[in-house]
Write a protein that holds these residues in place. Structure first.
Motif, PDB file in Angstrom:
ATOM      1  N   ILE D 362     109.580  21.884  13.546  1.00 36.34           N
ATOM      2  CA  ILE D 362     112.057  21.271  13.334  1.00 36.34           C
ATOM      3  C   ILE D 362     112.639  21.548  14.523  1.00 36.34           C
ATOM      4  O   ILE D 362     112.584  21.213  15.448  1.00 36.34           O
ATOM      5  CB  ILE D 362     111.803  20.819  12.085  1.00 36.34           C
ATOM      6  CG1 ILE D 362     110.988  20.212  11.257  1.00 36.34           C
ATOM      7  CG2 ILE D 362     113.380  20.246  12.312  1.00 36.34           C
ATOM      8  CD1 ILE D 362     111.224  20.478   9.940  1.00 36.34           C
ATOM      9  N   ALA D 363     112.611  22.726  14.371  1.00 36.64           N
ATOM     10  CA  ALA D 363     113.475  23.844  15.432  1.00 36.64           C
ATOM     11  C   ALA D 363     113.030  23.210  16.651  1.00 36.64           C
ATOM     12  O   ALA D 363     113.973  23.006  17.790  1.00 36.64           O
ATOM     13  CB  ALA D 363     113.613  25.341  14.596  1.00 36.64           C
ATOM     14  N   SER D 364     112.267  23.462  16.891  1.00 39.58           N
ATOM     15  CA  SER D 364     111.395  23.536  18.452  1.00 39.58           C
ATOM     16  C   SER D 364     110.644  21.850  18.410  1.00 39.58           C
ATOM     17  O   SER D 364     111.581  21.736  19.903  1.00 39.58           O
ATOM     18  CB  SER D 364     109.973  24.178  18.760  1.00 39.58           C
ATOM     19  OG  SER D 364     109.031  24.241  17.601  1.00 39.58           O
ATOM     20  N   LEU D 365     111.511  21.421  17.579  1.00 39.85           N
ATOM     21  CA  LEU D 365     111.034  19.231  18.493  1.00 39.85           C
ATOM     22  C   LEU D 365     112.667  19.211  18.141  1.00 39.85           C
ATOM     23  O   LEU D 365     112.592  18.814  19.826  1.00 39.85           O
ATOM     24  CB  LEU D 365     110.867  19.048  16.769  1.00 39.85           C
ATOM     25  CG  LEU D 365     111.171  17.611  16.917  1.00 39.85           C
ATOM     26  CD1 LEU D 365     109.939  17.253  18.028  1.00 39.85           C
ATOM     27  CD2 LEU D 365     110.696  16.861  15.583  1.00 39.85           C
ATOM     28  N   LEU D 366     113.243  19.923  18.122  1.00 44.51           N
ATOM     29  CA  LEU D 366     114.800  19.019  18.059  1.00 44.51           C
ATOM     30  C   LEU D 366     115.237  20.418  19.329  1.00 44.51           C
ATOM     31  O   LEU D 366     116.393  19.443  20.408  1.00 44.51           O
ATOM     32  CB  LEU D 366     115.940  19.762  17.085  1.00 44.51           C
ATOM     33  CG  LEU D 366     115.567  19.057  16.159  1.00 44.51           C
ATOM     34  CD1 LEU D 366     116.691  19.520  14.378  1.00 44.51           C
ATOM     35  CD2 LEU D 366     116.212  17.955  15.797  1.00 44.51           C
ATOM     36  N   ALA D 367     114.742  21.760  19.903  1.00 38.20           N
ATOM     37  CA  ALA D 367     114.933  21.942  21.032  1.00 38.20           C
ATOM     38  C   ALA D 367     114.601  21.194  21.920  1.00 38.20           C
ATOM     39  O   ALA D 367     114.850  21.050  23.429  1.00 38.20           O
ATOM     40  CB  ALA D 367     114.442  23.191  20.669  1.00 38.20           C
ATOM     41  N   ILE D 368     113.342  20.621  22.132  1.00 38.71           N
ATOM     42  CA  ILE D 368     112.685  19.975  22.501  1.00 38.71           C
ATOM     43  C   ILE D 368     113.233  18.309  23.757  1.00 38.71           C
ATOM     44  O   ILE D 368     113.296  18.655  24.553  1.00 38.71           O
ATOM     45  CB  ILE D 368     111.191  19.651  22.648  1.00 38.71           C
ATOM     46  CG1 ILE D 368     110.278  20.772  22.553  1.00 38.71           C
ATOM     47  CG2 ILE D 368     110.400  18.349  22.878  1.00 38.71           C
ATOM     48  CD1 ILE D 368     109.415  21.368  24.317  1.00 38.71           C
ATOM     49  N   ILE D 369     113.498  17.723  21.922  1.00 35.40           N
ATOM     50  CA  ILE D 369     114.618  17.092  22.298  1.00 35.40           C
ATOM     51  C   ILE D 369     115.845  17.026  23.097  1.00 35.40           C
ATOM     52  O   ILE D 369     116.042  16.567  24.376  1.00 35.40           O
ATOM     53  CB  ILE D 369     114.932  15.925  21.340  1.00 35.40           C
ATOM     54  CG1 ILE D 369     113.411  15.535  20.609  1.00 35.40           C
ATOM     55  CG2 ILE D 369     115.398  14.928  21.469  1.00 35.40           C
ATOM     56  CD1 ILE D 369     113.353  14.750  19.345  1.00 35.40           C
ATOM     57  N   ALA D 370     116.212  17.941  23.363  1.00 35.44           N
ATOM     58  CA  ALA D 370     118.157  18.030  23.332  1.00 35.44           C
ATOM     59  C   ALA D 370     117.567  19.315  24.942  1.00 35.44           C
ATOM     60  O   ALA D 370     118.412  18.773  26.378  1.00 35.44           O
ATOM     61  CB  ALA D 370     118.310  19.793  23.320  1.00 35.44           C
ATOM     62  N   LEU D 371     116.119  19.545  24.869  1.00 39.93           N
ATOM     63  CA  LEU D 371     115.774  19.872  26.251  1.00 39.93           C
ATOM     64  C   LEU D 371     115.582  18.934  27.276  1.00 39.93           C
ATOM     65  O   LEU D 371     115.691  18.728  28.529  1.00 39.93           O
ATOM     66  CB  LEU D 371     114.004  21.134  26.577  1.00 39.93           C
ATOM     67  CG  LEU D 371     114.343  21.832  27.778  1.00 39.93           C
ATOM     68  CD1 LEU D 371     113.663  23.149  27.825  1.00 39.93           C
ATOM     69  CD2 LEU D 371     113.346  21.050  28.375  1.00 39.93           C
ATOM     70  N   ALA D 372     114.208  18.190  27.010  1.00 44.28           N
ATOM     71  CA  ALA D 372     113.999  17.224  28.072  1.00 44.28           C
ATOM     72  C   ALA D 372     115.664  16.261  28.552  1.00 44.28           C
ATOM     73  O   ALA D 372     114.997  14.762  29.048  1.00 44.28           O
ATOM     74  CB  ALA D 372     113.268  16.047  26.516  1.00 44.28           C
ATOM     75  N   GLY D 373     116.841  16.612  27.178  1.00 45.86           N
ATOM     76  CA  GLY D 373     117.849  15.529  27.204  1.00 45.86           C
ATOM     77  C   GLY D 373     117.678  13.536  26.917  1.00 45.86           C
ATOM     78  O   GLY D 373     117.791  13.096  27.190  1.00 45.86           O
ATOM     79  N   ILE D 374     116.820  13.694  25.806  1.00 47.61           N
ATOM     80  CA  ILE D 374     117.360  13.053  25.631  1.00 47.61           C
ATOM     81  C   ILE D 374     118.446  12.273  24.348  1.00 47.61           C
ATOM     82  O   ILE D 374     118.545  13.321  23.879  1.00 47.61           O
ATOM     83  CB  ILE D 374     115.685  11.872  24.675  1.00 47.61           C
ATOM     84  CG1 ILE D 374     114.847  12.751  25.555  1.00 47.61           C
ATOM     85  CG2 ILE D 374     115.664  10.789  23.361  1.00 47.61           C
ATOM     86  CD1 ILE D 374     113.377  12.381  24.707  1.00 47.61           C
ATOM     87  N   PRO D 375     118.841  11.068  24.558  1.00 45.09           N
ATOM     88  CA  PRO D 375     119.907  10.745  23.788  1.00 45.09           C
ATOM     89  C   PRO D 375     119.893  11.055  22.523  1.00 45.09           C
ATOM     90  O   PRO D 375     121.553  12.436  22.710  1.00 45.09           O
ATOM     91  CB  PRO D 375     119.698   9.808  23.623  1.00 45.09           C
ATOM     92  CG  PRO D 375     119.311   8.962  24.749  1.00 45.09           C
ATOM     93  CD  PRO D 375     118.133   9.092  24.640  1.00 45.09           C
ATOM     94  N   PRO D 376     119.742  11.344  21.497  1.00 47.79           N
ATOM     95  CA  PRO D 376     120.536  11.783  20.534  1.00 47.79           C
ATOM     96  C   PRO D 376     120.999  12.719  20.172  1.00 47.79           C
ATOM     97  O   PRO D 376     122.260  13.203  20.154  1.00 47.79           O
ATOM     98  CB  PRO D 376     119.182  11.336  19.271  1.00 47.79           C
ATOM     99  CG  PRO D 376     118.507  10.863  19.359  1.00 47.79           C
ATOM    100  CD  PRO D 376     118.511  10.857  20.914  1.00 47.79           C
ATOM    101  N   LEU D 377     120.744  14.176  21.272  1.00 47.69           N
ATOM    102  CA  LEU D 377     120.238  15.141  21.307  1.00 47.69           C
ATOM    103  C   LEU D 377     121.775  15.804  22.693  1.00 47.69           C
ATOM    104  O   LEU D 377     121.603  15.059  23.309  1.00 47.69           O
ATOM    105  CB  LEU D 377     119.638  15.811  21.041  1.00 47.69           C
ATOM    106  CG  LEU D 377     119.663  16.681  19.109  1.00 47.69           C
ATOM    107  CD1 LEU D 377     118.555  15.066  19.221  1.00 47.69           C
ATOM    108  CD2 LEU D 377     118.369  17.791  19.695  1.00 47.69           C
TER     109      LEU D 377
END
Lengths: 137, 303, 497, 614
Positions: D362-377
């Motif tokens: 879960i932690a790396s999923l959220l970090a990856i979404i933030a890294l990719a710059g995808i909206p919710p994060l």
């Protein structure tokens, strides 16, 4: 006492020329000859040449030994100008003192050199300096 | 509170509209390709039947949490893009979230879906889906370039990043952007081929080779959500193109006509072309479409 | 006046001659006497240094003859600083070699006599005000250095010593020629007198004498073409003696050369010449140090390179440049001796002193390898340690006289230096240890000596003000030619009746 | 007060080093106490603007905290404390831990020192201390020490010496070392100096920020140092390079008469670093190398933002810098957790850990979404601001380059998640359990903070804005952003709160539908039970697809990736080695040749005597 060097008579030139010649011979032997003994001999010739050069600086035509012996002083009062007058004819003593120490030093260095040569021969069984080259690069 | 009810109500209505129109477009697509290949093909409402059948089927196995989250991610993309993109101009239809996001936000939301689907596919453990995902993402990296160039060209030319402004400019000047910035339209059009993943770029879900790629391990309710999301997303993309380049539609009938005419392009182009390998498609997108994109930007800069 | 500068020469010589006699009476005295002598001299030099910095240069007249005629010793802030440095290094080396590698009584006698002679010779070079006297002291240092290089009975040490002797005798030849030339022209041997009358000499003879001096003293100061003998001599000499060479003898050589070029013959182009020669020495030495397989030979090349750096700093010529040079000298003496001392224990077990045999030795010799690491980080110039301040002052001096090229060269060379030091460090700490290597634990006093040096590095690193005061005084006294002449010659008038 | 802070850190480091000899527990307590003590003191006692100065070696050093340095210390101490907790459990079995903790604390101390020093000498001293303390970390594991370790120290020393030259030049011209003075009379320098000083400074900073030509050390150094430290290494240490770059760009470059070409060059260098970094990240099989290249790429974005220099760009650079520290820290910790539980970090060896390490996933999923710059994060906010600033300052081609880098970033993002967590579940990893709590908690904390930043970026934008005001920018509170709304220069805006609520609403709605429908009679089935084209694979068959994962894409970008920078540096190094070997040969070892050298020297000097001695 103004010391002149290059307006000397032919005799004094002879001293300089011979000492430079001896230095060159010594250098030649030290730099070109391959055997260690010859190098050490070349170095001592070099020392001899330099000592001769040093001595010849103090040379004075028909100069006497720089000692105020009683015969020379003949109970003259020791005033400044008397000393100056007497010392005119004397040879300059300072280079002689220098040469004495230089000879002793030369002797010391040659003694150390020869002991090293003996040890090198004991290990390398050769006196040729070209073969003694393990400490390189 | 009133505003939230307004948006949810608007969302439901536009979802139903997009769903029905999208599904009929899909059905018509199958009908037209069949006709061209000179066979009768299924009825135009065949997709409705498939979707309802899938919805009602009972799935007995699942491969873990991510498989549930995958379709949810895709649904988020399609519904969010539907809400962001104004359906009719001069907000005759529900305004939904038109004024909240702008083009860059839309770009990123449209990328969010495939990544979500990829995660879901990955969880199922089916090697075909993993291969399909890699091809899908590579192709996406390919067609994003001309697509972004076209959008940037529009942004520069009209000094705004919001879709509503672009649409209003077209309505006021009366000239469609299709003509005032032709290169941008060309680049966007060619990028659309990549988005729809029809024939030339359908290696992602290549039926014979990868058993429909990323969706291969999903059946029943997962496939139901995926198909409906796909159709809604198709509708959303078409309305976006209409808004950006054809001055938007003042009523639903004009909207359907314009979107369907636009939809004809990838469908017909797809029928006649072979299938590109992934690196060929990536190289293709960085070839001519990107050149048009560059021309669009230069055009925008100096005119 | 606690004691006069002449004690610096008289006491050690006396002790050197007493050692063999006392050896018969009480065996242990042979090892203790040098320590006592050096400790007293250290105390003496520190007090004299304090006095000199405040009042003025002390000129010691020997045997009543006034300076232009007799020999005199000059204890100016500059020479005082160097003397203190040398005696301090000598004392630390004495501590290190107290129980030095189980050499028996006979060799210990020889070792300590030669060590004392070496230190007296170098101190003499620095203190004396008369060029022939300086020549004699150079010869004393050289002969004791030849003997010390050949201290081990091995094959290579004889070869290294013979090479040193050959080049050394060439240097004495050049010095004598230069002295002969000067004496024939000016009739005096006193440095101050020569400096005063230098303009009387015929220009071409003056430059000829300068060139002979440069070549002669250059061999002692290890500038580029003349330092062939240095790597062999350092590598083959016993550990502490390598530290003595790089810490003491080279400093005396560089001092003599700088004294000749700055005070005796203040000729126009000397600064540029010094910079060029220094840069060449620095680059060649550092470049050849990278590919070395022997640790001590690598340290030798690195210390030649550092000396090149010192010469470049002197070449800058401004007061800041000389300050930086002296600071570099001070730091180099401390850090390089630490490296030599700890290095000799690291490679003690390998006959060929190969770097490759030093793998993973940190586990067995934790303290020595830590000190070696401290030394190499300091010499590369990492900030919190001593090396940084000297490198920094050098850079500002160069920047002031906007010699940008020098800054670039010096820094790129220290990049090279960084590479080979850290390669060795990596080997020591991270390579797997070879089984069959048996490692000799350092004796207590060896650790004490190295610890003292490490402490000095930290003190100067964290609190450089402790030394900058003396260094500023010393650099002024070097550049102030008139004051040197006045101090030395004025004592002459006082004594003449 | 600053003295106390530094003495705590220094004293703590030494105490931890010594305590290691006594007992592990004592060492860990000292380590934690120092870390927490330092953070506490920094955030409670230190008021902004307090200056402290004292003199050492005739230079007066001045330390002080201004809001610009306060923002960066936020990154250093925040990430540092979390990494400290993580390190306690990550380093449990390893040896000479005293050495590790000592260098950890010294690097934190030096980073704080850099950020708080107002004069060049202490700046340089802390910079070097940071270098060699992180060097100890790179060589801590002892693997290919000669290659990566020497590489790292050589590049950082090259940068440090470039900075030292610049400082010497500045000191020579204005006789004072304080940064404020350097900036104030930067105008009086000669034009040549005016260009050279920033270039030299930027050389040092671009080495640390791993910009294109000088990034070669980064993959090796990041993957060799222990994962506990790499999160601080790539998260906070590289930000020191960014800190310096911002300082130089804002104060010096803006004074330069024709600063546009300067900014363009660095903007493009940042973009190229981003593209090449991403492409290289895609091709990696080792997770640490993948993350190392990805942080090189992320730093490329930040450098472009800094180089552009408009207030929106600077704001996005500062925001991305803090964000990068967060998600890169989480990802490196995740890799550390996987490495600790399974022993390997290669994608081709590890697969299907999602059910065994759910929290790490879960932690790396959220970090990856933030890294990719995808909206919710939060990532999206930074990326959005960067694009808007690029478009507004009409760098159009640059926008395309940056966008290409970020879209192809999705590829390695998916590779990271798929490689470790998804795909087939193999028997050999059946025994794997979730990483210990002390490792997972920091990860989840950081991921949670990313989620919050997604909807309320104002939390982080407020300090970033005050930081920019100290640099002389106009306050951007009103017209560029407010608590959860983003504006751009053309008046368009993105209201984050409604969008994120809508996303969350839709996501939950459909997730519930899917899970609830037929909840009773669906059962979990392992990944072996799949319908790969009809027949069911057997137990021992290994169907994991992870070898040459993006082969087609890599073939498409093949020509661009063929020539690598590192080969040029290696050839240069080899060339130098041969030159060194040649110069070594001058000392032939024959005594007579040395004597001949002496005579040759004499003859040359005699011949040249008029030229030399005038």
């Amino acid at each position: 006492m103004e010391f002149k060097l290059f307006d000397l008579s032919i005799v004094e030139y002879a001293f300089f020329v011979t000492s430079v010649l001896i230095i060159l011979i010594g250098l030649y032997a030290a730099l070109v000859k391959k055997t260690l003994i010859k190098i050490v001999i070349g170095l001592s010739i070099l020392d001899a040449g330099i000592n001769l050069l040093l001595i010849s600086i103090g040379y004075l035509k028909a100069g006497t030994a720089p000692i105020f012996s009683p015969a020379l002083v003949k109970n003259m009062p020791l005033t400044l100008e008397n000393i100056k007058k007497l010392s005119e004819g004397m040879v300059d003593p300072v280079p002689q003192a220098l040469v004495l120490t230089a000879i002793v030093i030369g002797f010391g260095v040659t003694a150390v050199a020869l002991s090293l040569v003996i040890r090198l021969y004991r290990h390398h069984h050769t006196l040729n300096i070209d073969e003694i080259k393990n400490l390189k690069w | 509170m009133h505003e939230i009810i307004q948006i949810t109500w608007g969302a439901i209505v536009s979802f139903i509209l997009a769903f029905t129109v999208g599904i009929t477009y899909m059905g018509l697509n199958r009908k037209i390709t069949a006709r061209i290949q000179n066979r009768i093909g299924p009825p135009w409402y065949q997709n409705f039947i498939d979707v309802i059948k899938l919805g009602s089927k009972q799935t007995s196995i699942h491969h873990g949490v991510m498989q549930h989250m995958g379709p949810a991610f895709i649904m988020v993309t399609s519904v969010m893009s539907l809400l962001i993109i104004p359906i009719l101009n001069q907000n005759r239809f529900f305004p939904n979230l038109n004024f909240h996001g702008d083009l860059v936000f839309l770009l990123y939301i449209m990328v969010f879906g495939p990544l979500g689907m990829a995660l879901g596919a990955g969880q199922t453990g089916n090697p075909n889906s993993a291969i399909g995902v890699t091809r899908g993402l590579s192709q996406m990296a390919g067609f994003e370039i001309p697509w972004v160039m076209a959008l940037v060209a529009l942004m520069i030319q009209y000094k705004t990043t919001s879709i509503v402004d672009l649409m209003n400019i077209q309505v006021e000047t009366g000239k469609w952007l299709m003509f005032s910035s032709p290169f941008a339209f060309l680049a966007a059009l060619l990028a659309m081929l990549g988005m729809f993943r029809y024939a030339p770029f359908d290696i992602v879900g290549a039926p014979q080779e990868l058993a429909s790629g990323p969706m291969s391990e999903n059946g029943g309710k997962y496939l139901f959500v995926m198909m409906s999301a796909g159709s809604v997303f198709a509708f959303a993309k078409l309305t976006l193109y209409v808004d950006l380049f054809m001055g938007g539609a003042n009523n639903l009938i004009i909207l359907v006509v314009k979107t369907f005419s636009l939809y004809l392009f990838p469908m017909l182009y797809g029928i006649v072309s072979p299938r590109y390998r992934t690196e060929q498609s990536v190289r293709y997108f960085w070839g001519w479409p990107s050149l048009f994109g560059l021309l669009a930007i230069l055009h925008a800069m100096f005119f | 006046m606690v004691g006069s500068p002449v004690l610096f020469i008289a006491i050690p010589l006396l002790a050197a001659f007493l050692i063999p006699l006392l050896g018969f009476v009480w065996k242990e005295s042979v090892r203790i006497l040098p320590g006592l002598v050096l400790l007293y001299l250290l105390y003496l030099s520190l007090t004299l240094m304090e006095q000199v910095v405040h009042t003025g240069t002390i000129v010691e007249v020997i045997a009543g003859w006034a300076p232009p005629w007799g020999i005199n010793l000059v204890f100016s802030p500059l020479t005082g600083l160097l003397t203190t440095l040398m005696i301090l290094m000598g004392f630390i080396i004495w501590i290190y070699s107290y129980r030095f590698k189980n050499i028996d009584f006979q060799e210990a006698v020889k070792y300590f006599i030669l060590l004392l002679m070496l230190i007296t010779g170098s101190v003499g070079i620095v203190l004396t005000g008369d060029i022939f006297n300086q020549f004699v002291f150079i010869e004393i240092t050289s002969i004791s250095a030849y003997a010390l290089t050949a201290f081990y009975k091995g094959r290579d040490s004889a070869e290294a010593s013979f090479k040193y002797l050959m080049i050394g005798s060439l240097s004495s030849m050049f010095l004598l020629l230069a002295i002969a030339l000067i004496y024939s022209q000016l009739g005096t041997l006193n440095m101050a007198d020569i400096a005063a009358k230098a303009h009387l000499m015929k220009p071409e003879f003056k430059i000829l004498a300068l060139i002979f001096f440069i070549t002669g003293l250059g061999i002692e100061a290890e500038i580029f073409p003349l330092n062939g003998w240095a790597p062999d001599a350092y590598a083959q000499a016993p550990g502490p003696i390598g530290a003595a060479f790089s810490g003491i003898v080279v400093k005396a050589g560089v001092y003599a050369m700088i004294r000749v070029m700055f005070t005796l013959f203040d000729v126009a182009g000397t600064h540029q010449f010094l910079i060029v020669i220094g840069i060449i020495t620095l680059i060649i030495a550092e470049m050849s140090a990278v590919r070395q397989e022997h640790l001590k030979r690598m340290l030798a090349y690195s210390s030649i390179g550092q000396m090149g750096l010192v010469i470049v700093a002197f070449g800058i010529g401004t007061e800041e440049g000389v300050f930086a040079a002296l600071f570099l000298m001070l730091n180099h003496a401390i850090i390089k001796s630490l490296l030599f001392l700890s290095g000799s224990y690291l490679v003690y077990h390998s006959t060929g002193k190969y770097i490759s045999e030093v793998d993973g030795i940190a586990r067995n010799l934790p303290i020595t390898s830590f000190l070696f690491a401290l030394g190499s980080i300091a010499i590369v110039g990492m900030p919190p340690f001593a090396g940084f301040w000297s490198k920094w002052s050098m850079l500002t001096a160069a920047a002031h006289s906007n010699l940008i090229l020098i800054i670039g060269l010096v820094l790129s060379v220290s990049l090279i230096e960084l590479v080979y030091y850290f390669r060795v460090l990596n080997r020591i700490y991270f390579f797997p240890k070879k089984k069959e290597v048996v490692v000799k634990k350092p004796t207590i006093n060896a650790l004490l000596a190295m610890g003292l040096l490490g402490l000095l590095i930290l003190i100067i690193g964290f609190y450089p003000d402790s030394v900058t005061g003396y260094l500023h005084a010393a650099s002024q006294s070097l550049l102030d030619k008139g004051k040197y002449i006045h101090d030395v010659l004025s004592t002459g008038q006082l004594l003449l009746p | 007060m600053i003295y106390i802070l530094f003495s705590i850190l220094l004293g703590g480091a030494i105490l931890t080093f010594l305590a290691n000899k006594i007992s592990g527990l004592l060492r860990d307590t000292f380590f934690l106490l120092t870390m927490l003590g330092a953070t506490l003191i920094f955030y409670t006692q230190l008021h902004i603007g307090g200056l402290v100065n004292f003199s050492i070696g005739s230079f007066n050093l001045e330390w002080g905290v201004n809001s610009f340095s306060w923002y960066f210390s936020l990154i250093v101490l925040g990430l540092g404390t979390l990494a400290a907790f993580y390190a306690l459990s990550y380093m449990k079995g390893k040896e000479n831990l005293g050495f590790f903790y000592f260098s950890f604390l010294i690097s934190i101390l030096s980073m704080l020192g850099i950020v708080m020093s107002h004069d060049l000498i202490s700046f340089f001293i802390f910079w070097e201390m940071m270098t060699w303390s992180s060097y100890f970390m790179v060589i801590y594991s002892g693997k290919n020490v000669q290659k990566n370790g020497i590489n790292y120290i050589l590049f950082s020393a090259f940068g440090a010496y470039a900075m030292l030259t610049a400082i010497a030049l500045v000191y020579a011209n204005i006789h004072s070392l304080s940064i404020v003075e350097m900036i104030s009379n930067y105008g009086q320098f000669s034009p040549a100096l005016q260009t050279w000083i920033p270039i030299l400074f930027l050389m040092a900073f671009s080495v640390k920020a791993a910009m294109m030509p000088l990034h070669v050390w980064a993959p090796g150094a990041y993957s060799d140092s222990p994962m506990a430290y790499t999160s601080v290494f790539s998260g906070a240490l590289s930000k020191m390079g960014i800190y310096g770059m911002i300082l130089i760009f804002v104060t010096m470059i803006s004074h330069l008469p024709d600063d546009t070409w300067f900014r363009e060059v660095f903007a493009w260098l940042g973009a190229i670093t981003a593209i090449m970094g991403t492409l290289w990240a895609i091709a990696q099989d080792d997770a640490r190398k993948l993350l190392a290249y990805s942080s090189v790429a992320q730093l490329g974005y930040i450098i472009t933002g800094v180089a552009i220099g408009t207030d929106l760009a600077m704001l996005s650079a500062l925001f991305l810098a803090a964000l990068h520290a967060l998600f890169k820290g989480t990802l490196f910790m995740a890799v550390g957790a996987v490495e600790r539980q399974t022993g390997t970090v290669k994608f081709s060896e590890v697969t299907g850990l999602i059910r065994k390490m759910p929290w790490t996933f879960i932690a790396s999923l959220l970090a990856i979404i933030a890294l990719a710059g995808i909206p919710p994060l939060g990532g999206f906010v930074g990326k959005w601001m960067l694009y808007e600033s690029l478009i507004n300052s009409n760098h159009y081609i640059l926008v395309i380059a940056i966008f290409f880098a970020s879209t192809s970033a999705f590829l390695y993002c998916y590779k990271f998640l798929f490689g470790f967590f998804l795909g087939q579940e193999e028997k050999e990893w059946a025994h794997v359990k979730e990483a210990p709590a002390l490792m997972v908690v920091p990860m989840l904390l950081m991921a949670g903070f990313l989620v919050i930043l997604g909807t309320f970026p104002g939390i982080l934008l407020k300090p970033a804005d005050t930081a920019m005001q100290t640099l002389g920018f106009a306050p951007t509170e009103g017209h560029l952003w407010s608590m959860s709304v983003l504006f751009n220069a053309w008046g368009d805006q993105v209201l984050l709160r409604p969008l994120v609520y809508a996303i969350a609403g839709i996501f939950l709605f459909f997730l519930i539908i899917l899970t609830v429908k037929g909840w009773k009679n669906t059962r979990y089935v392992t990944t072996k039970d799949i319908s790969s084209s009809g027949e069911v694979p057997l137990e021992h068959e290994n169907l994991t697809f992870s070898v040459n994962f993006y082969q087609p894409f890599l073939r498409a970008v093949g020509p661009v990736m063929k020539h690598r920078m590192i080969t040029w540096y290696r050839e240069f190094g080899a060339g130098m080695e041969t030159i060194f070997d040649f110069t070594r040969r001058i000392y032939t070892g024959n005594g007579q040749t040395y004597a001949i050298y002496v005579m040759v020297f004499l003859v040359i000097i005699l011949l040249l005597q008029n030229t030399i001695f005038g």
